[in-house]
Write a protein that holds these residues in place. Structure first.
Motif, short mmCIF file in Angstrom:
data_model
loop_
_atom_site.label_atom_id
_atom_site.label_comp_id
_atom_site.label_asym_id
_atom_site.label_seq_id
_atom_site.Cartn_x
_atom_site.Cartn_y
_atom_site.Cartn_z
N THR A 29 0.67 -1.16 -0.05
CA THR A 29 -0.07 0.08 0.10
C THR A 29 0.77 1.41 -0.02
OG1 THR A 29 -1.90 -1.22 1.35
CG2 THR A 29 -1.95 1.10 1.37
N LEU A 30 0.80 2.11 -0.92
CA LEU A 30 1.52 3.22 -1.25
C LEU A 30 0.86 4.54 -0.79
CD1 LEU A 30 4.32 4.48 -2.02
CD2 LEU A 30 3.34 4.65 -4.43
N ILE A 31 1.37 5.38 0.10
CA ILE A 31 0.75 6.41 0.64
C ILE A 31 1.35 7.72 -0.10
CG2 ILE A 31 0.02 8.08 2.62
CD1 ILE A 31 0.19 5.35 4.02
N VAL A 32 0.80 8.30 -1.06
CA VAL A 32 1.51 9.37 -1.80
C VAL A 32 1.02 10.69 -1.66
CG1 VAL A 32 1.35 10.27 -4.31
CG2 VAL A 32 1.49 7.72 -3.86
N ALA A 33 2.05 11.64 -0.98
CA ALA A 33 1.57 12.84 -0.43
C ALA A 33 2.26 13.94 -1.30
CB ALA A 33 2.41 13.04 0.91
N ASP A 34 2.93 13.76 -2.40
CA ASP A 34 3.51 14.56 -3.18
C ASP A 34 2.46 15.09 -4.12
OD1 ASP A 34 4.52 15.85 -5.59
OD2 ASP A 34 6.43 14.85 -5.16
N PRO A 35 2.02 16.29 -4.13
CA PRO A 35 0.92 16.82 -5.02
C PRO A 35 1.29 16.41 -6.52
CG PRO A 35 1.81 18.40 -3.88
CD PRO A 35 2.39 17.48 -3.30
N SER A 36 2.34 16.63 -7.09
CA SER A 36 2.68 16.23 -8.19
C SER A 36 2.25 14.81 -8.67
CB SER A 36 3.92 16.40 -8.58
OG SER A 36 4.44 17.80 -8.28
N ASN A 37 2.52 13.86 -7.71
CA ASN A 37 2.54 12.39 -7.85
C ASN A 37 0.87 12.15 -7.80
OD1 ASN A 37 5.15 12.04 -8.18
ND2 ASN A 37 5.39 11.37 -6.06
N MET A 38 0.13 12.62 -6.99
CA MET A 38 -1.19 12.61 -6.74
C MET A 38 -2.02 13.06 -8.09
SD MET A 38 -1.77 14.31 -2.89
CE MET A 38 -3.51 14.25 -2.62
N ALA A 39 -1.44 14.06 -8.50
CA ALA A 39 -2.21 14.43 -9.98
C ALA A 39 -1.70 13.63 -10.93
CB ALA A 39 -1.37 15.93 -10.11
N TRP A 40 -0.68 13.10 -11.01
CA TRP A 40 0.03 12.22 -12.19
C TRP A 40 -1.09 10.89 -12.17
CZ3 TRP A 40 2.52 7.68 -12.39
CH2 TRP A 40 3.30 6.99 -13.68
N LEU A 41 -1.38 10.56 -10.66
CA LEU A 41 -2.10 9.21 -10.49
C LEU A 41 -3.58 9.38 -10.79
CD1 LEU A 41 -0.25 7.78 -7.63
CD2 LEU A 41 -0.26 6.59 -9.87
N THR A 42 -4.06 10.55 -10.51
CA THR A 42 -5.58 10.59 -10.24
C THR A 42 -6.26 11.81 -11.09
OG1 THR A 42 -5.55 12.27 -8.29
CG2 THR A 42 -5.49 9.49 -8.17
N GLY A 43 -5.50 12.83 -11.33
CA GLY A 43 -5.98 14.17 -11.87
C GLY A 43 -6.10 15.26 -10.92
N TYR A 44 -5.96 14.86 -9.39
CA TYR A 44 -6.37 15.73 -8.52
C TYR A 44 -5.42 17.24 -8.58
CZ TYR A 44 -7.47 18.22 -4.33
OH TYR A 44 -7.68 19.44 -3.38
N ASP A 45 -6.27 18.11 -8.73
CA ASP A 45 -5.76 19.46 -8.66
C ASP A 45 -6.55 20.36 -7.65
OD1 ASP A 45 -4.16 21.64 -9.97
OD2 ASP A 45 -5.91 22.25 -11.19
N GLY A 46 -5.51 21.44 -7.07
CA GLY A 46 -6.11 22.33 -6.25
C GLY A 46 -5.12 22.75 -5.16
N TRP A 47 -5.09 24.12 -4.78
CA TRP A 47 -4.19 24.63 -4.00
C TRP A 47 -4.46 24.17 -2.68
CZ3 TRP A 47 0.25 27.74 -5.44
CH2 TRP A 47 1.13 28.32 -4.24
N SER A 48 -4.43 22.88 -2.31
CA SER A 48 -4.89 22.46 -0.87
C SER A 48 -3.82 21.71 -0.25
CB SER A 48 -6.09 21.53 -1.16
OG SER A 48 -5.80 20.42 -1.87
#
Lengths: 390, 390
Positions: A29-48
């Motif tokens: 189970t990989l826990i991805v906190a880097d927003p660039s990696n989060m976006a690359w995997l799921t598309g998530y975008d926001g200044w959060s």
């Protein structure tokens, strides 16, 4: 960066690559906190990203997004993973001295039975020592492996769609530099010029809108330019001073950085010599940047080119680029420097930075490129030479 | 943010306050990785926080700056601490998989004999879990205390000079909102409007230049506005949609954020009612924000005001602001919410955020204020009401 920029197939491939790397490192189970990696995997975008948020990649099934309650609507709007895979932590945890959002993450992981063979990004801005202590306390130190850059490495070779986006970013960068050259004249206050250049990058070109880059414009003049990361002030541009501008257009979070050096008045001979050496190093290096060549060979190519011109340079001379969020547009995997024996592959993208600095001035002319079978190809068309304004 | 913005006496006072807090927590040597805290203590400024850097505050003597070799010149240019107090880690450590800049920090601390009673900012973006593990391995877990927010708390009450800078930031924010109101019309692409607004904040006003804010403009429209941290895209502004803009001017790293909501066309009655409730909540709350009142009483004031208007709101409704670097312009100490019994003091500064959100729209109208003996005083003069463009 809406998820719809890419096909479901591309996201599936990204997940497959990521899971292969997880498996090879024994991570379930990989826990991805880097927003660039989060976006690359799921598309998530926001200044959060200033509050805790992660994407969880289990060994099978759809990844989960986990973040602050008020950001869940943003996750629903930007990701492909479906609202049933969005989980939130209660608002009361936000920046609280006595409890922490990761307390809620522990519960989520326990609920799923994901309590061992966890991977975390220990050396990322958005995974704090406090967060790590909470996971270690809950699951034990041996249950958690360091997976810093695991996802970043999967991002190294760009897809055709990604390269298109980087070239669009490059068109924005070129537009920013054109506005800069146009507006660069004696007596102008630096902040006014920076405002114009930034606005050009965001207003963009017809059909091509800009996003916020992951690094603010770096724009030191004269003696300031002997430092590396000075942004700007309101001093008027002054005759006899070199200014370098490092900026990047950003298209749907993809970057294409480029530095150029500008000079007011007649350029002194030593700076002209440095410019020539930098331009030669860039052209030598791009010619050499073919698949199979190592990162350190690229660095050596830069150093050798400088050495033939009588300059000594031995520090890192470039890094991979692509999708990114503040505070860094680099991917933090490879480095163009001695000791890095990673072999270039077609589709890898780098920011080549053969700058020369003395205590009195700096000449920074850089190029973002993609590796192709015939060598490095610039991702933006921007005149490389120093601009000498009258 | 050159160190010369403040007197040596002000820096000495900051150090004295910090050391008192260190002593009360049994900390002899404080390792400060938060760039806002680094700047507040020493004046250090530069976009270099994407690599490890700290200010070390020993129990006596001048603080030390420690960072990347190529950033040392920037530290010499921006800090007051003298070049003899600048220390650097070798370039070869930058983003390297096998060694880490904190290896060099361990050596520096050992050289000075600072190996126990250390304080670190465990829950900061710029102090990673990997960094912490290196210090723990070198000095043992009991040698290191969590000092997250120790310095942030010392920043809570602003000096007169700081308030002047925040009011200047507020003039920039007001200018940005004026440009926004002027440019807000049907069919305009959002990115073009954001470009104008950002440029206004940086080009600034005569004698008043802007810096980059710690958060990019948040500017969601219509359904997007039900999410909290959406930035912008290139969709044209559309009739019948509310857009809220959360922006801040930044003067020498000091902020004064403000959100306003704009609407194209006739504002529906439910949004007008929400606007009225928000404006009343702001005026009720500013009147109540006197020294001695607690943070939770301020929050209750907002909730009660909403409740009288028939709305329920129970989440955090504000936070302290001031000097900041990305990714957050909040100070991460107090929160205006239930359970926070910190008492307001004259000179504290907050961003009051009494927003109302539904699944379909959001009304965000916010105010940055300073606590004075007669109540909260707005730091910027910006018309509060919703703008309804024809």
């Amino acid at each position: 960066m809406p998820a719809s920029d890419f096909t479901p197939q591309e996201y599936a491939q990204r997940l497959t690559k990521t899971r292969a790397a997880m498996a090879s490192q024994g991570i379930e189970t990989l826990i991805v906190a880097d927003p660039s990696n989060m976006a690359w995997l799921t598309g998530y975008d926001g200044w959060s990203f200033y509050v805790p948020q992660v994407v969880i990649v289990p060994s099978e099934g759809t990844p989960l997004w986990w973040g602050r309650t008020q950001d869940k609507a943003g996750a629903a709007q930007t990701t492909w993973i479906g609202t049933e895979n969005l989980f939130d932590w209660p608002e009361e945890h936000v920046q609280h001295p006595n409890h922490h959002p990761y307390d809620a993450l522990v519960t989520l992981l326990q609920d799923r039975g994901w309590t061992g063979a966890l991977g975390v990004e220990m050396d990322n801005y958005y995974y704090s020592a406090a967060a790590h202590r909470i996971l270690e306390t809950a699951f034990g130190r041996t249950a958690i492996a360091d997976a810093t850059s695991l996802v970043n490495w999967q991002r190294a070779v760009k897809s055709e769609t990604e390269l298109e986006m980087m070239r669009k970013a490059g068109r924005l960068t070129a537009h920013m530099h054109a506005v800069l050259r146009e507006g660069f004249r004696e007596g102008r206050r630096k902040n006014e010029l920076v405002a114009e250049v930034q606005a050009a990058g965001i207003a963009g070109l017809p059909g091509l809108a800009g996003d916020y880059p992951a690094i603010a414009p770096i724009a030191p003049s004269g003696l300031e330019a002997s430092a590396s990361h000075i942004t700007w002030n309101d001093r008027p541009l002054t005759r006899g001073e070199a200014t370098y501008f490092e900026v990047s257009g950003c298209f749907h979070r993809y970057h294409c950085p480029a530095s150029r050096t500008l000079f007011l008045g007649e350029v002194p001979a030593d700076i002209r010599r440095a410019e020539e050496a930098v331009l030669t190093a860039i052209s030598d290096t791009l010619a050499a940047a073919r698949p199979g060549v190592t990162c350190e060979e690229i660095a050596t190519c830069v150093y050798d080119s400088f050495s033939r011109a009588g300059y000594v340079k031995a520090n890192r001379t470039g890094y991979p680029i692509g999708l990114s969020y503040p505070p860094d547009w680099g991917e933090r995997t490879m480095s163009l420097r001695p000791g890095d024996t990673t072999r270039l592959e077609t589709g890898m993208t780098f920011h080549l930075m053969p700058g020369l600095w003395t205590p009195d001035w700096g000449v920074a002319i850089t190029e973002s490129f993609v590796v192709t079978p015939t060598g490095g190809q610039a991702l933006a068309e921007i005149p490389l030479n120093m601009v000498a304004a009258p």
